[in-house]
Design a protein around this motif. Structure first.
Motif, PDB file in Angstrom:
ATOM      1  N   PRO A 134     -37.514  20.326  76.657  1.00 37.71           N
ATOM      2  CA  PRO A 134     -36.733  20.705  77.850  1.00 37.71           C
ATOM      3  C   PRO A 134     -35.341  21.226  77.507  1.00 37.71           C
ATOM      4  CG  PRO A 134     -37.096  18.318  77.762  1.00 37.71           C
ATOM      5  CD  PRO A 134     -37.978  18.922  76.736  1.00 37.71           C
ATOM      6  N   ALA A 135     -34.734  20.661  76.465  1.00 37.40           N
ATOM      7  CA  ALA A 135     -33.400  21.128  76.079  1.00 37.40           C
ATOM      8  C   ALA A 135     -33.448  22.558  75.558  1.00 37.40           C
ATOM      9  CB  ALA A 135     -32.813  20.208  75.021  1.00 37.40           C
ATOM     10  N   MET A 136     -34.492  22.883  74.795  1.00 34.38           N
ATOM     11  CA  MET A 136     -34.608  24.240  74.262  1.00 34.38           C
ATOM     12  C   MET A 136     -34.875  25.253  75.372  1.00 34.38           C
ATOM     13  SD  MET A 136     -33.931  24.085  71.059  1.00 34.38           S
ATOM     14  CE  MET A 136     -32.744  22.799  71.570  1.00 34.38           C
ATOM     15  N   PHE A 137     -35.750  24.890  76.317  1.00 41.71           N
ATOM     16  CA  PHE A 137     -36.023  25.802  77.419  1.00 41.71           C
ATOM     17  C   PHE A 137     -34.783  25.990  78.295  1.00 41.71           C
ATOM     18  CE2 PHE A 137     -40.767  25.057  77.002  1.00 41.71           C
ATOM     19  CZ  PHE A 137     -41.033  26.368  76.660  1.00 41.71           C
ATOM     20  N   ALA A 138     -34.031  24.911  78.510  1.00 41.63           N
ATOM     21  CA  ALA A 138     -32.801  25.016  79.316  1.00 41.63           C
ATOM     22  C   ALA A 138     -31.787  25.919  78.626  1.00 41.63           C
ATOM     23  CB  ALA A 138     -32.215  23.632  79.554  1.00 41.63           C
TER      24      ALA A 138
END
Length: 215
Positions: A52-56
């Motif tokens: 989720p951090a990478m997609f954000a």
């Protein structure tokens, strides 16, 4: 007090899957015209927040991306990179020695069981472990829950166990659960701060398990 159990992190510790995952994310970011900042990667490595951090972060550079559309392609890329990956050098020797000494063994990983268990089987390591604890059923690191669950599953106490980790988040988790923690950084995490660890080894081949057990 003699050591009765060993608890290993999976990603980056038993096998250097983290390098493949990082390479895959770097490729995704480059496809969208930007570079993945390594400080952002280090902030989440060893936790359950990586995807989720990478997609954000990617969404900040490429507004309008559809994470669900990208997810299957990024996973397939990682799996291709992992096809010929084996355990980290010296890992199998540690596991064999542990069995010879009658130690109980567990895996404590922030990743899901759907990720960890097939890889353990593919690597030929699954039969060594008495328990596999994963982040889909327990709070992920740096919370101590995975290690507390591992101790419960093995029927042992923190004083009787040694944890093996490759990230500071993992070390924090193990220490919060009361375990002695040996950090064995890999090529991705070697420059991070492992000040919380009881011992830092450059590799599993740097010191035989017997030397740790006799401390």
């Amino acid at each position: 007090m003699p050591t009765r159990a060993l608890v290993f992190d999976f990603d980056g510790t038993l096998a250097d899957t983290e390098s493949a995952v990082l390479q895959s994310w770097q490729a995704v970011f480059r496809e969208h015209g930007t570079e993945l900042p390594m400080d952002a990667w280090y902030a989440v490595i060893g936790t359950q927040r990586t995807t989720p951090a990478m997609f954000a972060l990617l969404a900040e550079h490429a507004p309008g991306i559809d994470p669900e559309a990208l997810r299957p392609r990024t996973r397939a890329h990682v799996l291709r990179l992992l096809e010929n990956l084996g355990p980290r050098e010296g890992v199998r020797d540690y596991l064999e020695t542990a069995r010879e000494h009658g130690l109980k063994l567990a895996v404590a990983s922030s990743s899901s069981g759907a990720w960890v268990n097939p890889h353990l089987e593919r690597l030929g390591l699954d039969h060594y472990f008495d328990a596999v604890l994963t982040g889909d059923l327990h709070k992920a690191k740096p919370d101590p829950d995975l290690y507390l669950a591992a101790l419960d599953a093995l029927g042992t106490t923190a004083e009787d166990a040694i944890a093996f980790e490759d990230t500071p988040h993992g070390v924090t988790s193990a220490k919060a659960a009361g375990l002695t923690c040996v950090a064995v950084p890999n090529a991705i995490t070697g420059k991070l701060d492992f000040g919380q660890a009881d011992i830092v080894l450059p590799s599993f081949t740097a010191k035989p398990l017997e030397a740790l057990l006799s401390r």
